[in-house]
Write a protein that holds these residues in place. Structure first.
Motif, PDB file in Angstrom:
ATOM      1  N   LYS A   4     -13.470  79.627  41.887  1.00 24.13           N
ATOM      2  CA  LYS A   4     -13.487  80.968  42.449  1.00 24.13           C
ATOM      3  C   LYS A   4     -12.315  81.745  41.876  1.00 24.13           C
ATOM      4  O   LYS A   4     -11.175  81.295  41.950  1.00 24.13           O
ATOM      5  CB  LYS A   4     -13.378  80.912  43.969  1.00 24.13           C
ATOM      6  N   VAL A   5     -12.581  82.893  41.290  1.00 23.30           N
ATOM      7  CA  VAL A   5     -11.533  83.723  40.713  1.00 23.30           C
ATOM      8  C   VAL A   5     -11.198  84.842  41.689  1.00 23.30           C
ATOM      9  O   VAL A   5     -12.089  85.563  42.159  1.00 23.30           O
ATOM     10  CB  VAL A   5     -11.970  84.326  39.364  1.00 23.30           C
ATOM     11  N   SER A  24      -9.224  88.142  41.817  1.00 25.88           N
ATOM     12  CA  SER A  24      -8.568  89.138  40.967  1.00 25.88           C
ATOM     13  C   SER A  24      -7.829  90.200  41.766  1.00 25.88           C
ATOM     14  O   SER A  24      -6.920  90.859  41.243  1.00 25.88           O
ATOM     15  CB  SER A  24      -9.610  89.810  40.050  1.00 25.88           C
ATOM     16  N   PRO A  74      -3.736  87.515  39.372  1.00 17.95           N
ATOM     17  CA  PRO A  74      -5.043  86.875  39.566  1.00 17.95           C
ATOM     18  C   PRO A  74      -4.936  85.354  39.467  1.00 17.95           C
ATOM     19  O   PRO A  74      -4.105  84.831  38.723  1.00 17.95           O
ATOM     20  CB  PRO A  74      -5.887  87.448  38.428  1.00 17.95           C
ATOM     21  N   GLN A 123      -7.279  81.343  40.192  1.00 19.25           N
ATOM     22  CA  GLN A 123      -8.562  80.703  40.454  1.00 19.25           C
ATOM     23  C   GLN A 123      -8.364  79.492  41.353  1.00 19.25           C
ATOM     24  O   GLN A 123      -7.360  78.795  41.275  1.00 19.25           O
ATOM     25  CB  GLN A 123      -9.270  80.293  39.157  1.00 19.25           C
ATOM     26  N   THR A 141     -10.119  75.940  42.496  1.00 18.96           N
ATOM     27  CA  THR A 141     -11.094  74.946  42.049  1.00 18.96           C
ATOM     28  C   THR A 141     -11.196  73.828  43.069  1.00 18.96           C
ATOM     29  O   THR A 141     -10.186  73.332  43.571  1.00 18.96           O
ATOM     30  CB  THR A 141     -10.682  74.351  40.684  1.00 18.96           C
ATOM     31  N   LEU A 147      -3.761  82.985  36.667  1.00 21.89           N
ATOM     32  CA  LEU A 147      -4.440  83.350  35.430  1.00 21.89           C
ATOM     33  C   LEU A 147      -3.612  84.298  34.579  1.00 21.89           C
ATOM     34  O   LEU A 147      -4.118  84.856  33.607  1.00 21.89           O
ATOM     35  CB  LEU A 147      -5.802  83.972  35.753  1.00 21.89           C
ATOM     36  N   GLU A 159      -5.800  80.531  49.691  1.00 24.06           N
ATOM     37  CA  GLU A 159      -5.955  81.830  49.025  1.00 24.06           C
ATOM     38  C   GLU A 159      -4.840  82.791  49.447  1.00 24.06           C
ATOM     39  O   GLU A 159      -4.269  83.500  48.607  1.00 24.06           O
ATOM     40  CB  GLU A 159      -7.321  82.419  49.354  1.00 24.06           C
TER      41      GLU A 159
END
Length: 238
Positions: free
Chosen positions: A136-137, A139, A144, A146, A148, A164, A225
């Motif tokens: 899931k990215v 942004s 940004p 990801q 996993t 990222l 997140e």
């Protein structure tokens, strides 16, 4: 003494993850060049700096997957590697007899080495696990990143986050909102919603969820997140 204790006391706790070993190495070289072995106090400062340098080398070895290959010799290998780092600068550094320092480090870091070996093995196992679905990215964040999922199909073992873009880790901000154990430098342990997240020197964040119920897994995803959103700060940010 943690890495941050070697930095200026007036400096905000915003650290560049990739430069730790070089930063500490430069401090050790500077102290050796200045012949700090003139008092008990300066001897202690050098001892602490060398200890922190060995710990950083151990972390790098563990993160590189060497913990399993070394078979319990992580600390010994880290000390030898640190000696080599200093010897590489022997043209400008008069090291003197550092054997008493290495002996004390070998005694003081035995349990730290065991902890790092265990964590290194768990990280290696998690990273080698099958990716269960596409990362899931995110942004809409200062940096940004990801997320996993790791594990075999139908068997979630953990979550790992990677930024990222180039970033710094804002420890000061995280300490205001989370329970953080970072007294030994990396890895940091950050607790959120009763779940422990491990922040590594390569800027990744990982949590192990094997055996957790689905409700806790979803809670961990949300908390991870938010942690990444709070932790990662753009290199160019003030």
């Amino acid at each position: 003494m943690a890495l941050r204790d070697f930095r200026s006391t007036g400096l905000k706790l915003m650290v560049q993850a990739i430069s730790d070993r070089e930063f500490i190495l430069q401090q050790v070289v500077r102290m050796l060049l200045e012949n700090v072995e003139t008092s008990n106090e300066s001897n202690l400062v050098l001892q602490l700096a060398l200890t922190e340098l060995v710990k950083q080398v151990m972390r790098e070895l563990a993160q590189a997957g060497a913990a399993n290959q070394l078979q319990g010799k992580l600390l010994q290998t880290a000390i030898q590697t640190t000696m080599q780092l200093l010897e590489a600068r022997a043209a400008t550094v008069n090291q003197g007899d550092l054997s008493p320092y290495w002996a004390r480090i070998a005694r003081s870091l035995r349990w730290v080495a065991k902890e790092m070996t265990t964590l290194g093995l768990r990280l290696q196992e998690a990273r080698q696990g099958e990716v269960m679905r596409a990362p899931k990215v995110v942004s809409a964040a200062p940096v940004p990143f990801q997320i996993t999922e790791l594990g075999s199909r139908g068997h979630l073992e953990g979550l790992i986050v990677h930024p990222l873009a180039d970033c710094r880790l804002d420890l000061e901000r995280v300490q205001q909102s989370y329970r953080v154990q970072a007294s030994r430098g990396y890895p940091w342990e950050v607790e959120s919603e009763g779940i422990t997240f491990v922040v590594e020197a390569d800027s990744s964040i990982i949590t192990f969820l094997e055996g957790f119920p689905d409700a806790v897994v979803e809670q961990a995803k949300s908390a991870l997140e938010q942690l990444a959103h709070d932790l990662y700060t753009s290199v160019g940010a003030g």
